[in-house]
Design an enzyme around this catalytic site. Sequence first.
Site: not given
Length: 380
Positions: A161, A163, A189, A214, A264, A292
Amino acid sequence: MKIDCVELLRLDMPLVTPFRTSFGTQTRRDVLLVRVVADGAEGWGECVALADPLYSSEYTEAAHRALVDQLLPRLLALPDVTAASVAPALAAVHGHRMSKAALETAVLDAQLRSAGMPLAEYLGAVQPSVSSGVSVGIHDSIPELLDAVDGYLDAGYARIKLKIEPGWDIEPVAAVRDRFGDQTLLQVDANAAYSRNDLRTLRVLDRFDLLLIEQPLPEEDIAGHAHLAAAGLQTPICLDESITSAAVAHQAITTGACRIVNIKPGRVGGYLEARRIHDVCAAAGVPVWAGGMLETGIGRAANLALAALPNFTLPSDIAGSDRYFRQDLTDPFTVVDGRIDVPAGRGIGVTPIPEVLAELTVRRETVRRAEARAAPVPST
Ligand code: SMG
Ligand code: MG
């Protein structure tokens, strides 16, 4: 159970490498742990709030205060407590979901340790191990990013993933695809860094066969995400920050705001609500995965139990301990062939290593039944 006392522990843990997102850079973890002692059993919960209110409105110091001033007095006023009674007892307090989640988890852990049942079994887990994805921060340059991704793929992670933020989006995604090929499971994300006006940039990301994008838009703008999808964004939208409860998840799904949900437990008030979100999504045919929050082994263990439920069909943001910490608080979690084992012991299945806990703890506060201040009476 009758709660004897609740201990709040603050730990200062350095990260192995800075972790940069669209909202800031983390170099240390300001950890808040909740330890509940009830009927001779102990239970642990980790509050996932970050040191500053940048991911969401919660932050560690405020979470600590919310527990001492508002949540513990209400819970300790109950003569008998089970995990299921925690959320109703705290419902009058708005928000503070991360604090509530940590407290509920500690109670649940104590309850399950007494009953001799693993959390995974209690939640309805169906797998002994969980597919492990890694979250890769924003880097200073593309070569540095590619080195980092290379290392994580070598370590066996099942999914990458990235950022992203405006200015660090198309180029890094294109570079990772170019270097590591189409077979690499890849997602991005944004942590709410874009606006509805960024549709053109976001649509370029459609070319890279991403698993999902995301939280491109702000937490409150659920309708905006539906707007992006309706306006032709092909990549499935996954919501993280926006999903604060099962009711909101249902609304987001039925209004077309997301096709995938990041769960989450801290963000939604605990594992019981997290399981309800899992069930709402499963009923709607919407896959989920566990997010997470740079947890220590305490939070990581509980997240693994949740991520073993049947509708967690995408790799989760549950990395090995060494992704974040040189020395984890518990026995370290390791990635083997892209998976991490779900703890099999009673409760969350792990406890802090006493010497490590002692070394990292910078503050400790114990609240006993009699000491918990009476909850303030609302003036009319
Ligand atoms: O625990 O591996 C982890 C962190 C995963 O990227 C991650 N979390 O928005 O999903 C998210 C972020 C929130 C924390 S960023 C400091
Ligand atoms: Mg996220």
